[in-house]
Write a protein that holds these residues in place. Structure first.
Motif, short mmCIF file in Angstrom:
data_model
loop_
_atom_site.label_atom_id
_atom_site.label_comp_id
_atom_site.label_asym_id
_atom_site.label_seq_id
_atom_site.Cartn_x
_atom_site.Cartn_y
_atom_site.Cartn_z
N LEU A 59 -14.29 -4.23 -27.63
CA LEU A 59 -15.72 -4.22 -27.34
C LEU A 59 -16.19 -5.57 -26.83
CD1 LEU A 59 -17.08 -2.16 -30.36
CD2 LEU A 59 -17.14 -1.48 -27.96
N LYS A 60 -15.69 -6.65 -27.44
CA LYS A 60 -16.06 -7.99 -26.97
C LYS A 60 -15.60 -8.20 -25.54
CE LYS A 60 -16.07 -10.32 -31.44
NZ LYS A 60 -15.43 -11.36 -32.27
N TRP A 61 -14.38 -7.79 -25.24
CA TRP A 61 -13.83 -7.92 -23.89
C TRP A 61 -14.67 -7.12 -22.89
CZ3 TRP A 61 -11.64 -4.54 -20.34
CH2 TRP A 61 -10.98 -5.13 -19.27
N LYS A 62 -14.98 -5.88 -23.25
CA LYS A 62 -15.79 -5.04 -22.37
C LYS A 62 -17.19 -5.62 -22.18
CE LYS A 62 -13.66 -0.50 -22.91
NZ LYS A 62 -13.89 0.92 -23.23
N TYR A 63 -17.78 -6.12 -23.27
CA TYR A 63 -19.13 -6.69 -23.17
C TYR A 63 -19.13 -7.87 -22.21
CZ TYR A 63 -23.73 -8.42 -24.34
OH TYR A 63 -25.04 -8.82 -24.26
N ASP A 64 -18.17 -8.76 -22.36
CA ASP A 64 -18.11 -9.94 -21.49
C ASP A 64 -17.95 -9.54 -20.02
OD1 ASP A 64 -18.45 -11.63 -23.64
OD2 ASP A 64 -16.31 -12.04 -23.87
N ASN A 65 -17.17 -8.52 -19.75
CA ASN A 65 -16.96 -8.08 -18.37
C ASN A 65 -18.18 -7.35 -17.80
OD1 ASN A 65 -14.34 -9.05 -17.74
ND2 ASN A 65 -13.52 -7.55 -19.16
N VAL A 66 -18.82 -6.53 -18.60
CA VAL A 66 -20.00 -5.80 -18.14
C VAL A 66 -21.19 -6.74 -17.99
CG1 VAL A 66 -21.68 -4.03 -18.81
CG2 VAL A 66 -19.25 -3.57 -19.03
N GLN A 67 -21.31 -7.71 -18.87
CA GLN A 67 -22.45 -8.63 -18.87
C GLN A 67 -22.53 -9.42 -17.57
OE1 GLN A 67 -22.59 -12.27 -19.17
NE2 GLN A 67 -24.80 -12.05 -19.07
N LYS A 68 -21.40 -9.69 -16.94
CA LYS A 68 -21.38 -10.44 -15.68
C LYS A 68 -22.17 -9.72 -14.59
CE LYS A 68 -16.75 -12.19 -16.54
NZ LYS A 68 -15.34 -12.10 -16.13
N TYR A 69 -22.19 -8.39 -14.64
CA TYR A 69 -22.79 -7.60 -13.57
C TYR A 69 -24.10 -6.92 -13.95
CZ TYR A 69 -18.09 -8.35 -11.96
OH TYR A 69 -16.91 -8.95 -11.60
N CYS A 70 -24.47 -7.00 -15.22
CA CYS A 70 -25.68 -6.33 -15.68
C CYS A 70 -26.67 -7.37 -16.19
CB CYS A 70 -25.33 -5.33 -16.79
SG CYS A 70 -26.74 -4.40 -17.36
N LYS A 71 -27.79 -7.50 -15.50
CA LYS A 71 -28.76 -8.53 -15.88
C LYS A 71 -29.52 -8.20 -17.16
CE LYS A 71 -32.38 -6.60 -13.01
NZ LYS A 71 -33.32 -6.80 -11.96
N ASP A 72 -29.45 -6.95 -17.63
CA ASP A 72 -30.15 -6.55 -18.85
C ASP A 72 -29.43 -6.99 -20.13
OD1 ASP A 72 -32.08 -5.35 -17.33
OD2 ASP A 72 -31.15 -3.36 -17.42
N LEU A 73 -28.15 -7.37 -20.01
CA LEU A 73 -27.39 -7.77 -21.19
C LEU A 73 -27.37 -9.29 -21.31
CD1 LEU A 73 -24.31 -5.39 -20.87
CD2 LEU A 73 -26.30 -5.12 -22.34
N PRO A 74 -27.78 -9.82 -22.48
CA PRO A 74 -27.77 -11.29 -22.66
C PRO A 74 -26.35 -11.81 -22.86
CG PRO A 74 -28.43 -10.21 -24.69
CD PRO A 74 -28.29 -9.12 -23.65
N LEU A 75 -26.17 -13.10 -22.65
CA LEU A 75 -24.88 -13.73 -22.90
C LEU A 75 -24.53 -13.64 -24.37
CD1 LEU A 75 -25.05 -16.96 -20.73
CD2 LEU A 75 -23.53 -15.03 -20.40
#
Length: 88
Positions: A59-75
């Protein structure tokens, strides 16, 4: 992971949609956000603690990868110093 992001309903739903999470990943994510411990999750879903940890790592790996392209997800906060500064 539960403390590394300020999880709101919008962030949870956005992450689930953008990352195409499996049912098992969704269950682990939702129960982590709700405050269950890893051992409580393992007991609830009848899986080993090691498997829960592997799912959280994924989940952490997926979050980090998705967050790069989705402006709605915070770092995601990655260091203990950042977490300490938030709580003090």
């Amino acid at each position: 992971m539960a403390k590394q992001v300020c999880w709101t309903k919008k962030i949870v739903e956005t992450f689930i949609d953008e990352a195409c999470l499996t049912k098992e990943e969704q269950d682990i994510l939702r129960t982590r956000v709700a405050g269950l411990t890893i051992s409580e999750q393992a007991e609830r879903f009848n899986i080993s603690i090691g498997k829960v940890n592997r799912i959280i790592k994924r989940l952490k790996w997926k979050y980090d990868n998705v967050q790069k392209y989705c402006k709605d997800l915070p770092l995601r906060k990655e260091s203990a110093v950042e977490l300490f500064m938030d709580s003090h």
